[in-house]
Design a protein around this motif. Structure first.
Motif, PDB file in Angstrom:
ATOM      1  N   HIS A  26      65.620  55.784 118.177  1.00 12.31           N
ATOM      2  CA  HIS A  26      65.354  54.472 118.763  1.00 12.31           C
ATOM      3  C   HIS A  26      65.159  54.591 120.273  1.00 12.31           C
ATOM      4  O   HIS A  26      64.300  53.913 120.851  1.00 12.31           O
ATOM      5  N   VAL A  27      65.954  55.451 120.908  1.00 10.62           N
ATOM      6  CA  VAL A  27      65.817  55.642 122.356  1.00 10.62           C
ATOM      7  C   VAL A  27      64.429  56.192 122.689  1.00 10.62           C
ATOM      8  O   VAL A  27      63.746  55.711 123.597  1.00 10.62           O
ATOM      9  N   ASP A  28      63.981  57.203 121.930  1.00  7.64           N
ATOM     10  CA  ASP A  28      62.660  57.800 122.179  1.00  7.64           C
ATOM     11  C   ASP A  28      61.552  56.782 121.957  1.00  7.64           C
ATOM     12  O   ASP A  28      60.582  56.713 122.726  1.00  7.64           O
ATOM     13  N   ASN A  29      61.675  55.987 120.884  1.00  6.75           N
ATOM     14  CA  ASN A  29      60.644  54.981 120.599  1.00  6.75           C
ATOM     15  C   ASN A  29      60.571  53.931 121.699  1.00  6.75           C
ATOM     16  O   ASN A  29      59.476  53.534 122.128  1.00  6.75           O
ATOM     17  N   LEU A  30      61.725  53.480 122.166  1.00  6.49           N
ATOM     18  CA  LEU A  30      61.742  52.469 123.220  1.00  6.49           C
ATOM     19  C   LEU A  30      61.238  53.042 124.541  1.00  6.49           C
ATOM     20  O   LEU A  30      60.575  52.337 125.315  1.00  6.49           O
ATOM     21  N   ARG A  31      61.506  54.292 124.796  1.00  7.25           N
ATOM     22  CA  ARG A  31      61.004  54.910 126.030  1.00  7.25           C
ATOM     23  C   ARG A  31      59.486  55.025 125.998  1.00  7.25           C
ATOM     24  O   ARG A  31      58.821  54.898 127.037  1.00  7.25           O
ATOM     25  N   ILE A  56      67.599  51.245 128.615  1.00  2.26           N
ATOM     26  CA  ILE A  56      67.278  51.292 127.191  1.00  2.26           C
ATOM     27  C   ILE A  56      68.550  51.454 126.358  1.00  2.26           C
ATOM     28  O   ILE A  56      68.726  50.786 125.327  1.00  2.26           O
ATOM     29  N   THR A  57      69.449  52.321 126.816  1.00  2.33           N
ATOM     30  CA  THR A  57      70.714  52.507 126.102  1.00  2.33           C
ATOM     31  C   THR A  57      71.527  51.220 126.094  1.00  2.33           C
ATOM     32  O   THR A  57      72.116  50.843 125.063  1.00  2.33           O
ATOM     33  N   ARG A  58      71.544  50.522 127.222  1.00  2.00           N
ATOM     34  CA  ARG A  58      72.276  49.249 127.297  1.00  2.00           C
ATOM     35  C   ARG A  58      71.666  48.219 126.348  1.00  2.00           C
ATOM     36  O   ARG A  58      72.394  47.470 125.686  1.00  2.00           O
ATOM     37  N   ALA A  59      70.333  48.191 126.266  1.00  4.04           N
ATOM     38  CA  ALA A  59      69.681  47.247 125.360  1.00  4.04           C
ATOM     39  C   ALA A  59      70.059  47.530 123.910  1.00  4.04           C
ATOM     40  O   ALA A  59      70.294  46.594 123.120  1.00  4.04           O
ATOM     41  N   LEU A  60      70.136  48.805 123.542  1.00  4.37           N
ATOM     42  CA  LEU A  60      70.534  49.153 122.175  1.00  4.37           C
ATOM     43  C   LEU A  60      71.994  48.794 121.924  1.00  4.37           C
ATOM     44  O   LEU A  60      72.349  48.337 120.826  1.00  4.37           O
TER      45      LEU A  60
END
Length: 298
Positions: free
Chosen positions: A260-265, A276-280
């Motif tokens: 998920h982190v890679d996709n959002l990045r 991004i980590t905070r959003a997850l």
């Protein structure tokens, strides 16, 4: 945090939901216009003489019988666990890659099989479904077992025998060729030929989907009542007071899905890793809600 095992419905599976809507809508239109016969993949004369190249697309997204649509939809719904494993961005790329590969294999099968009476391959998402079934077979472990007539069977058998095989049966034997082509496409993807596993949709497509499509297709997981949560926490505190232990004082850190982190990045290259980590974290590791959060808080 919602784990993969407790997710229900279309939670974290917007691509699966959109594919079902697409196949259902296209099949309904083809039925209403009585043009289902135009969706089958036929090498001669449709592709070679009449140049009806649009069949390369319609053959993958139209179910021509009610049985195909019913059982195909059941299989696709059960395979949504693959999307949760891959992430939606990777799963969308997987659909496009395996559909293209299986179509190429089907054309080759028609060229070779014409001397044996194979003149056409029925329309339907056979290639993608059986490519996904191959991933299901390889990466999803069985979660339970049961005994039937003295035979130990896993829960995965229901996917193979109760939905996938009936899906093939309605238009066999030519549908068997489409299924084999799909398995070959899934095996090639699994082998990571040409680094296929790293292929993703272009960033502008991801941004467009995040802004306009995900808000429509995303499903908000059902949450427990705050009163129930507080009551459970109160009981947990009382239990720790009665039976103190070193393990009870350890704070468990939430696990963030790296996919998920890679996709959002890739979708939000301007955002930092911490954002991004905070959003997850704030979205309980739900990539769709995290993407919406990043859109609302640029």
């Amino acid at each position: 945090m919602t784990s993969a095992g407790t997710q229900s419905g279309f939670d974290n599976a917007p691509v699966t939901k959109s594919l079902l809507l697409c196949v259902g809508g296209c099949s309904l239109v083809a039925y209403a216009l009585d043009c289902r016969s135009l969706a089958h993949l036929q090498l001669i004369p449709n592709l070679t003489t009449q140049h009806e190249f649009w069949r390369l697309i319609t053959s993958q997204c139209i179910a021509t019988t009610s049985g195909d649509f019913f059982f195909g939809s059941l299989v696709m719904y059960q395979l949504r666990v693959i999307e949760r494993q891959f992430g939606s961005s990777k799963y969308a790329a997987f659909f496009l890659v395996t559909s293209a590969l299986s179509t190429i294999f089907e054309i080759g099968a028609l060229a070779v099989g014409k001397r044996y009476g194979l003149t056409s391959i029925p329309a339907g998402p056979y290639g993608f479904i059986f490519a996904a079934l191959y991933q299901f077979y390889k990466i999803i472990p069985p979660s339970s077992h049961y005994t039937f007539l003295g035979i130990n069977i896993s829960n995965k058998a229901s996917v193979y025998f109760l939905t996938a095989l009936p899906f093939l049966a309605f238009q066999s034997p030519s549908s068997l060729v489409a299924g084999v082509c799909g398995i070959l496409a899934g095996a090639i993807y699994r082998s990571n030929l040409l680094n296929m596993k790293e292929w993703r949709l272009p960033q502008f497509v991801n941004r467009f989907a995040s802004r306009f499509i995900l808000p429509i297709l995303s499903t908000t997981p059902r949450r427990r009542s705050p009163a129930i949560v507080l009551d459970q926490r109160a009981h947990a505190v009382q239990d720790r007071g009665r039976n103190p232990s070193p393990a009870s004082s350890v704070i468990r850190q939430p696990i963030i899905n790296e996919e998920h982190v890679d996709n959002l990045r890739s979708m939000f290259p301007q955002q930092s890793q911490e954002t991004i980590t905070r959003a997850l974290l704030l979205s309980d590791n739900d990539i769709n809600r995290a993407a919406q959060f990043l859109l609302d808080h640029p």
